[in-house]
Design a protein around this motif. Sequence first.
Motif, short mmCIF file in Angstrom:
data_model
loop_
_atom_site.label_atom_id
_atom_site.label_comp_id
_atom_site.label_asym_id
_atom_site.label_seq_id
_atom_site.Cartn_x
_atom_site.Cartn_y
_atom_site.Cartn_z
N ASP A 158 20.69 43.84 22.82
CA ASP A 158 22.15 43.67 22.89
C ASP A 158 22.87 44.83 22.18
N LYS A 159 24.13 45.00 22.54
CA LYS A 159 24.97 46.02 21.90
C LYS A 159 25.96 45.39 20.94
N PHE A 160 25.68 44.17 20.55
CA PHE A 160 26.58 43.42 19.68
C PHE A 160 26.01 43.36 18.26
N LEU A 161 25.06 42.50 18.01
CA LEU A 161 24.46 42.40 16.69
C LEU A 161 23.71 43.68 16.32
N ASN A 162 23.06 44.30 17.31
CA ASN A 162 22.35 45.55 17.03
C ASN A 162 23.28 46.64 16.52
N THR A 163 24.49 46.70 17.09
CA THR A 163 25.46 47.71 16.66
C THR A 163 25.88 47.47 15.21
N LEU A 167 25.18 50.00 11.98
CA LEU A 167 26.27 50.50 11.15
C LEU A 167 26.00 50.24 9.68
N GLN A 168 25.42 49.08 9.38
CA GLN A 168 25.16 48.75 7.99
C GLN A 168 24.00 49.54 7.40
N VAL A 226 28.86 39.76 11.54
CA VAL A 226 28.52 41.07 10.97
C VAL A 226 27.62 40.89 9.75
N GLU A 227 27.95 39.93 8.92
CA GLU A 227 27.13 39.67 7.73
C GLU A 227 25.72 39.23 8.10
N GLN A 237 18.22 45.01 1.07
CA GLN A 237 17.26 44.00 0.65
C GLN A 237 17.61 42.60 1.17
N GLY A 238 18.14 42.59 2.39
CA GLY A 238 18.44 41.32 3.04
C GLY A 238 19.79 40.73 2.70
N ARG A 239 20.58 41.47 1.91
CA ARG A 239 21.92 40.96 1.55
C ARG A 239 23.00 41.48 2.49
N GLY A 240 22.70 42.54 3.23
CA GLY A 240 23.71 43.14 4.08
C GLY A 240 24.73 43.90 3.26
N ARG A 241 25.68 44.51 3.94
CA ARG A 241 26.75 45.27 3.27
C ARG A 241 27.99 44.40 3.06
N VAL A 242 28.83 44.85 2.20
CA VAL A 242 30.11 44.19 1.97
C VAL A 242 30.99 44.42 3.19
N VAL A 243 31.57 43.36 3.70
CA VAL A 243 32.49 43.46 4.84
C VAL A 243 33.92 43.36 4.32
N LEU A 244 34.72 44.35 4.67
CA LEU A 244 36.11 44.42 4.19
C LEU A 244 37.06 44.09 5.34
#
Length: 329
Positions: A158-163, A167-168, A226-227, A237-244
């Motif tokens: 997919d081009k949704f979650l993969n994108t 990015l993260q 996104v998270e 480490q499985g936490r993902g990035r901060v989403v603003l």
Amino acid sequence: MKKILMLGGTGFVGRHLCEKLTQLQWRMTVPTRQEASARDVQMLPALDVVETDVHDEAALTRLVTGHDAVVNLVAILHGTQQAFDRVHVQLPQKLARACAAGGVQRVIHISALGADARNPDGAPSMYLRSKGHGEVALQQAGLALTLLRPSVMFGDGDKFLNTFAKLQKIFPLIPLASSHALFQPVWVQDVASAIVHCLQDEHTHASVGQTYEACGPDVFTLRQLVELAGRFSGVNQGRGRVVLPLPAALGRLQARLMGLVPGEPLMSLDNLDSMTQPNIASGNLPGLDALGITPTALEAIAPTYLGPDGGGWGLRSNLTVKRKNAGRF
């Protein structure tokens, strides 16, 4: 053996659908402008790749003739009003005329959640308005038509979650427009199964003339999705990035700037307009359960292809991944 013409068969849904129809030993015709675009499906048995332009009505009529049914998967997410009209309205109009000329009645058309054939111009975006007008064009043609309106689709490739995952892996912070927009993501394999079910419906014809909303079991905000993409892909480490979350004005500025970058944008102003309408089931139309399909949860599938051991769920997928996750269903 049934013979199916699949418009858009080289795309995301098409690849998964081709694999399912191969398992049924049906014959398929997949047109494409460039044969190289069909490399993911051209080695499948009983599948013929035809290099042609489906927007050429004479060529489309020749393609349709001799088939038992047509599946239309052709769609774009970004573009001008002219581009949306060409793909989502004019092509269905041409398809309707081609079916009449070629003596083919059965058509499965993939539309979009939020499209409304009763009031297409009432939709908030060019994308959704054009999808609604495309439905009208086919409904008025007197075809044995079934419409499927999926929410955003996830799955291997997919081009949704993969994108969002990619990015993260690049940026330490993800500024996000329309972070509170609602989605009800549906697994691409469930959508492909729904199409197969409709194609097999030759005795009761229960799906003819029907519109189905193809949605998953859970509703998420865009921020939550996104998270999850970051977590499932193991970023930070499985936490993902901060989403603003961005204010509306800043989000539109971001989308406008993205639209100036060459190539397909990550986000456009028209995408933001679409997201002002919740991308969730209305409850007024039957869903996947009406086709005997229990929608699959995003959390059961996304880690299998976003994670480091991800291998997808198609015929080409890693069998080890399948066995490892088989107990989840």
